[in-house]
Design a protein around this motif. Structure first.
Motif, short mmCIF file in Angstrom:
data_model
loop_
_atom_site.label_atom_id
_atom_site.label_comp_id
_atom_site.label_asym_id
_atom_site.label_seq_id
_atom_site.Cartn_x
_atom_site.Cartn_y
_atom_site.Cartn_z
N CYS A 154 0.83 -1.20 0.00
CA CYS A 154 0.00 0.00 0.00
C CYS A 154 0.86 1.26 0.00
CB CYS A 154 -0.90 0.03 1.24
SG CYS A 154 -2.15 -1.25 1.30
N TYR A 155 0.38 2.29 -0.68
CA TYR A 155 0.96 3.63 -0.52
C TYR A 155 -0.20 4.62 -0.52
CZ TYR A 155 0.61 4.02 -5.68
OH TYR A 155 0.17 4.04 -6.97
N MET A 156 0.06 5.81 0.00
CA MET A 156 -1.05 6.69 0.34
C MET A 156 -0.89 8.10 -0.20
SD MET A 156 -1.26 5.51 4.34
CE MET A 156 0.52 5.24 4.43
N ASN A 157 -2.02 8.69 -0.52
CA ASN A 157 -2.10 10.13 -0.78
C ASN A 157 -2.77 10.76 0.44
OD1 ASN A 157 -2.57 12.73 -1.63
ND2 ASN A 157 -4.12 12.19 -3.15
N ILE A 158 -1.97 11.45 1.24
CA ILE A 158 -2.49 12.02 2.48
C ILE A 158 -3.03 13.41 2.16
CG2 ILE A 158 -1.89 12.74 4.84
CD1 ILE A 158 0.30 10.54 4.68
N SER A 159 -4.34 13.49 2.07
CA SER A 159 -5.00 14.71 1.63
C SER A 159 -6.26 14.92 2.46
CB SER A 159 -5.36 14.59 0.14
OG SER A 159 -6.32 15.54 -0.23
N SER A 160 -6.55 16.17 2.79
CA SER A 160 -7.77 16.48 3.52
C SER A 160 -8.99 16.43 2.61
CB SER A 160 -7.67 17.86 4.18
OG SER A 160 -7.43 18.85 3.20
N VAL A 161 -8.76 16.52 1.29
CA VAL A 161 -9.86 16.54 0.33
C VAL A 161 -10.23 15.12 -0.11
CG1 VAL A 161 -10.64 17.37 -1.93
CG2 VAL A 161 -9.17 18.83 -0.49
N ALA A 162 -9.23 14.35 -0.50
CA ALA A 162 -9.50 13.00 -1.02
C ALA A 162 -8.43 12.03 -0.55
CB ALA A 162 -9.58 13.03 -2.54
N PRO A 163 -8.44 11.66 0.73
CA PRO A 163 -7.45 10.70 1.22
C PRO A 163 -7.60 9.36 0.50
CG PRO A 163 -9.21 11.01 2.83
CD PRO A 163 -9.42 12.02 1.76
N THR A 164 -6.52 8.84 -0.02
CA THR A 164 -6.59 7.65 -0.86
C THR A 164 -5.53 6.64 -0.46
OG1 THR A 164 -7.28 9.08 -2.69
CG2 THR A 164 -6.65 6.82 -3.26
N VAL A 165 -5.88 5.37 -0.52
CA VAL A 165 -4.91 4.28 -0.38
C VAL A 165 -4.79 3.61 -1.74
CG1 VAL A 165 -4.35 2.10 0.76
CG2 VAL A 165 -5.56 3.89 2.04
N TYR A 166 -3.57 3.56 -2.25
CA TYR A 166 -3.29 2.87 -3.51
C TYR A 166 -2.65 1.52 -3.20
CZ TYR A 166 -3.92 7.50 -5.58
OH TYR A 166 -4.44 8.72 -5.96
N TYR A 167 -2.85 0.59 -4.15
CA TYR A 167 -2.37 -0.78 -3.93
C TYR A 167 -1.57 -1.25 -5.14
CZ TYR A 167 -2.62 -5.54 -2.01
OH TYR A 167 -2.31 -6.75 -1.47
N ARG A 168 -0.37 -1.75 -4.86
CA ARG A 168 0.53 -2.23 -5.90
C ARG A 168 0.83 -1.14 -6.92
NH1 ARG A 168 1.44 -7.78 -5.51
NH2 ARG A 168 0.00 -8.88 -4.16
N SER A 169 0.12 -1.02 -8.02
CA SER A 169 0.43 0.03 -9.00
C SER A 169 -0.47 1.24 -8.75
CB SER A 169 0.26 -0.50 -10.43
OG SER A 169 -1.04 -1.05 -10.61
N ASP A 170 -1.71 1.17 -9.21
CA ASP A 170 -2.60 2.31 -8.99
C ASP A 170 -4.01 1.88 -8.60
OD1 ASP A 170 -3.34 1.21 -11.36
OD2 ASP A 170 -3.22 3.04 -12.55
#
Length: 294
Positions: free
Chosen positions: A37-53
């Motif tokens: 997992c990698y993450m976009n830490i955002s107050s608007v659209a927090p997202t967890v990405y997996y493997r590629s996208d």
């Protein structure tokens, strides 16, 4: 429902049991390996990405199965899912509280739950005073980072206790020194708490390597516990905000005492020993909780 299990290893017995229980109850379940997992830490659209996208859509709940050595990153990923409003069986903050053994004991003490007498100090110069605090040898020395009995040492004599405490201090390891409950004979009780219920309990017996070491099914047996012990186990889990936990108790002359709380117990050993289905009540609890949340 769509449920995810957050883990570092989807192939162990406990994870298979969650898959079986979810399928039986008509739910879709997937396994998320936290290291991918990698993450976009955002107050608007927090997202967890997996493997590629790949992203995770329409998840209803997460079962965190985070091992102690993956606590930092695992709880970071779990927090990101919580930011998206996804229900976590055990919240990230509760896992962090539980893994900090000193803080956990202080929290249990604040809730007036009975504990073994426990001492903590920073300097090797205080070793003698620590031993006095817990009533002298024999005693238990516990690494704060230890889990499942690992990092727990029985010191039978005063000199052995001094040697063990000072050795750990020289290694800059944080330890607790705890009274040894002689009348328990090394036995303790592990209670499985799901929500507001104790699902089952087993008595864990001492093995050759000493009191409270790692147990296996051969040294553990099912046990009926009292209403007081059930209430105490539930209160201990709730004090740490856990909906799934094992709570270890020990019977003493002054009544049952809380030894430890574990937020990610091994279902395999517990089910083998108790002959009890533990995964199904967990899935049932998630169903009921998510329905109330909606």
């Amino acid at each position: 429902m769509k449920i995810a299990v957050l883990t570092h290893n989807p192939n162990v017995h406990s994870q298979r049991r969650f898959f079986e229980a979810a399928a039986k109850r008509g739910h879709e379940i997937q396994f998320i390996q936290m290291s991918y997992c990698y993450m976009n830490i955002s107050s608007v659209a927090p997202t967890v990405y997996y493997r590629s996208d790949e992203t995770f859509e329409n998840l209803d709940a997460i079962i965190p199965r985070i091992s102690p050595k993956h606590t930092f990153y695992g709880t970071a990923v779990l927090r990101q899912f919580e930011l998206k409003g996804i229900y976590a069986l055990n919240p990230s903050l509760a896992i962090l509280w539980c893994r900090d053994k000193l803080r956990a004991l202080q929290t249990l003490a604040r809730k007036h739950l009975p504990l073994p007498v426990t001492g903590f100090a920073d300097s090797p110069e205080e070793s003698e005073k620590l031993i006095d605090v817990v009533g002298g040898a024999p005693l238990i020395v516990r690494l704060l980072e230890g889990t499942e009995g690992r990092g727990t040492i029985f010191a039978e004599t005063h000199q052995a206790a001094i040697s063990v405490i000072n050795a750990f201090k020289q290694l800059k390891s944080n330890i607790l020194v705890q009274e040894y409950i002689q009348e328990a004979g090394g036995k303790d009780i592990r209670c499985v708490v799901v929500g507001n219920q104790v699902i089952t309990a087993i008595e864990r017996n001492p093995v050759a390597s000493g009191p409270r070491s790692a147990r296996d099914p051969a040294t553990s047996t099912p046990i009926e516990i009292s209403a007081t012990e059930k209430k105490m186990a539930i209160q201990a889990a709730k004090a740490l905000k856990l909906n799934l936990a094992t709570v270890d108790l020990i019977r003493s002359k002054r009544g049952p005492l809380v030894l430890d709380v574990n937020c990610s117990p091994s279902i395999e050993l517990l089910e083998k020993t108790s002959n009890c289905d533990i995964a199904d009540p967990i899935l049932q609890f998630i169903e009921e909780t998510v329905k109330k949340k909606d």
